[in-house]
Scaffold this motif. Structure first.
Motif, PDB file in Angstrom:
ATOM      1  N   GLN A 130      41.753  51.736  33.671  1.00 47.57           N
ATOM      2  CA  GLN A 130      42.636  52.180  34.751  1.00 47.57           C
ATOM      3  C   GLN A 130      42.958  53.674  34.696  1.00 47.57           C
ATOM      4  O   GLN A 130      43.501  54.213  35.660  1.00 47.57           O
ATOM      5  N   LYS A 131      42.612  54.339  33.613  1.00 50.63           N
ATOM      6  CA  LYS A 131      42.788  55.788  33.546  1.00 50.63           C
ATOM      7  C   LYS A 131      41.765  56.511  34.419  1.00 50.63           C
ATOM      8  O   LYS A 131      41.959  57.669  34.780  1.00 50.63           O
ATOM      9  N   GLU A 132      40.669  55.811  34.733  1.00 49.62           N
ATOM     10  CA  GLU A 132      39.701  56.357  35.682  1.00 49.62           C
ATOM     11  C   GLU A 132      40.288  56.197  37.080  1.00 49.62           C
ATOM     12  O   GLU A 132      40.639  55.090  37.507  1.00 49.62           O
ATOM     13  N   ALA A 133      40.439  57.290  37.802  1.00 53.03           N
ATOM     14  CA  ALA A 133      41.156  57.264  39.088  1.00 53.03           C
ATOM     15  C   ALA A 133      40.612  56.214  40.044  1.00 53.03           C
ATOM     16  O   ALA A 133      41.378  55.496  40.708  1.00 53.03           O
ATOM     17  N   SER A 134      39.304  56.058  40.109  1.00 53.47           N
ATOM     18  CA  SER A 134      38.719  55.108  41.057  1.00 53.47           C
ATOM     19  C   SER A 134      38.925  53.655  40.647  1.00 53.47           C
ATOM     20  O   SER A 134      38.706  52.746  41.446  1.00 53.47           O
ATOM     21  N   ALA A 154      41.922  52.565  39.188  1.00 51.22           N
ATOM     22  CA  ALA A 154      43.355  52.445  38.876  1.00 51.22           C
ATOM     23  C   ALA A 154      43.916  51.069  39.240  1.00 51.22           C
ATOM     24  O   ALA A 154      44.880  50.604  38.632  1.00 51.22           O
ATOM     25  N   LYS A 155      43.317  50.398  40.218  1.00 51.70           N
ATOM     26  CA  LYS A 155      43.817  49.090  40.654  1.00 51.70           C
ATOM     27  C   LYS A 155      42.950  47.938  40.171  1.00 51.70           C
ATOM     28  O   LYS A 155      43.050  46.813  40.664  1.00 51.70           O
ATOM     29  N   ALA A 156      42.097  48.203  39.196  1.00 51.51           N
ATOM     30  CA  ALA A 156      41.224  47.143  38.673  1.00 51.51           C
ATOM     31  C   ALA A 156      42.054  46.019  38.063  1.00 51.51           C
ATOM     32  O   ALA A 156      43.133  46.253  37.507  1.00 51.51           O
ATOM     33  N   ALA A 157      41.546  44.789  38.177  1.00 50.55           N
ATOM     34  CA  ALA A 157      42.268  43.628  37.634  1.00 50.55           C
ATOM     35  C   ALA A 157      41.270  42.573  37.195  1.00 50.55           C
ATOM     36  O   ALA A 157      40.185  42.435  37.772  1.00 50.55           O
ATOM     37  N   TRP A 158      41.656  41.833  36.159  1.00 46.57           N
ATOM     38  CA  TRP A 158      40.820  40.751  35.652  1.00 46.57           C
ATOM     39  C   TRP A 158      40.802  39.582  36.635  1.00 46.57           C
ATOM     40  O   TRP A 158      41.797  39.307  37.299  1.00 46.57           O
ATOM     41  N   ALA A 159      39.665  38.888  36.671  1.00 46.33           N
ATOM     42  CA  ALA A 159      39.540  37.679  37.487  1.00 46.33           C
ATOM     43  C   ALA A 159      38.854  36.602  36.649  1.00 46.33           C
ATOM     44  O   ALA A 159      37.975  36.906  35.827  1.00 46.33           O
ATOM     45  N   ALA A 160      39.261  35.363  36.854  1.00 42.24           N
ATOM     46  CA  ALA A 160      38.619  34.250  36.149  1.00 42.24           C
ATOM     47  C   ALA A 160      37.248  33.989  36.764  1.00 42.24           C
ATOM     48  O   ALA A 160      37.039  34.179  37.963  1.00 42.24           O
ATOM     49  N   VAL A 161      36.305  33.560  35.940  1.00 43.72           N
ATOM     50  CA  VAL A 161      34.967  33.210  36.408  1.00 43.72           C
ATOM     51  C   VAL A 161      34.917  31.701  36.578  1.00 43.72           C
ATOM     52  O   VAL A 161      35.041  30.954  35.606  1.00 43.72           O
ATOM     53  N   GLU A 162      34.766  31.253  37.801  1.00 45.20           N
ATOM     54  CA  GLU A 162      34.759  29.824  38.082  1.00 45.20           C
ATOM     55  C   GLU A 162      33.412  29.203  37.720  1.00 45.20           C
ATOM     56  O   GLU A 162      32.356  29.790  37.959  1.00 45.20           O
ATOM     57  N   GLY A 163      33.475  28.003  37.127  1.00 43.09           N
ATOM     58  CA  GLY A 163      32.261  27.251  36.848  1.00 43.09           C
ATOM     59  C   GLY A 163      31.347  27.878  35.832  1.00 43.09           C
ATOM     60  O   GLY A 163      30.143  27.670  35.852  1.00 43.09           O
ATOM     61  N   GLN A 164      31.902  28.655  34.914  1.00 42.84           N
ATOM     62  CA  GLN A 164      31.082  29.328  33.915  1.00 42.84           C
ATOM     63  C   GLN A 164      31.684  29.137  32.532  1.00 42.84           C
ATOM     64  O   GLN A 164      32.138  30.069  31.893  1.00 42.84           O
TER      65      GLN A 164
END
Length: 250
Positions: free
Chosen positions: A129-133, A135-145
């Motif tokens: 998130q220190k990378e400006a582009s 900044a709004k990154a977020a984790w997501a669960a991987v379904e069916g894996q």
């Protein structure tokens, strides 16, 4: 006589149905196995075994360069230099229109007390998130894996858009923000106490040749988490030598 013939015919039809059902089931199973084997042909037949044999995985055959130290300029993403549990990175170089582009897979493994998944995800996200582009990154669960044995659930951080890639343009080294995608996959096997981080980086110029979504999912299906081997039991003490019989009287 007619009744016997009818019963025999009914029996043959029923048996034919049973045989057909068994054949269909075997066919479907063989077809599924063939498809899976076809998919895995993209990967090396021999797995990478890492972290004192606590984790194994197979990587795509197209990756030819390897760094098991982490001191190459391509081994870790510029925005993830403090790479948790770094073990190995593999790279593919492909020339497109006179420019040599890199695609990279970096692997980290954390074990036992260091394998906390929440801490791992937080450490990665704070840097990303220190990378400006991003900044709004977020984790997501991987379904069916699920992981091997259904124990480990994967989470993914997808980072698309302009980002830094090293490249060689007509013999000149360059590092520019270029369209591409980074995917960071993490999982923990709580029984084995092993966490894994797989970081993929593919520039847009190689996206068609290296479909990231397909490859990332395929490799995670080969990941095996292994618990710390139990120490071998101590050998039983050798039996005491039998007491010598008293000498016979003369």
């Amino acid at each position: 006589m007619r009744r016997s013939v009818q019963l025999a015919a009914i029996g043959l039809i029923a048996a034919s149905g049973c045989f057909s059902g068994g054949y269909d089931a075997d066919y479907r199973s063989s077809l599924q196995r063939y498809r899976q084997e076809g998919e895995f042909q993209q990967l090396r037949p021999t797995p990478h075994v890492l972290a004192d044999q606590r984790l194994a995985l197979r990587v795509p055959k197209v990756f030819t360069d390897e760094d098991a130290v982490g001191d190459k300029n391509w081994s870790k993403p510029p925005f993830l230099q403090d790479f948790p549990g770094f073990r190995v990175a593999v790279q593919r170089i492909k020339e497109v229109d006179g420019v040599q582009w890199p695609a990279v897979l970096s692997v980290g493994v954390l074990t036992d007390k260091e394998s906390g998944l929440d801490e791992l995800k937080k450490k990665i996200l704070n840097q990303v998130q220190k990378e400006a582009s991003f900044a709004k990154a977020a984790w997501a669960a991987v379904e069916g894996q699920p992981g091997v044995g259904g124990k480990a659930s994967w989470s993914v951080l997808k980072l698309g858009g302009p980002q830094p890639f090293d490249r060689v343009n007509k013999g000149v080294d360059e590092k520019n923000n270029t369209e591409g995608e980074t995917q960071i996959w993490v999982a923990l096997d709580p029984d084995a106490k092993v966490a894994a981080a797989l970081v993929w980086r593919v520039p847009q110029a190689l996206a068609a040749e290296m479909p990231l979504g397909e490859l990332a999912e395929l490799v995670t299906r080969t990941v095996e988490f292994k618990a710390l081997a139990e120490p071998a039991p101590a050998a039983a003490p050798a039996p005491a030598a039998a007491a010598q019989a008293p000498a016979a009287a003369k």
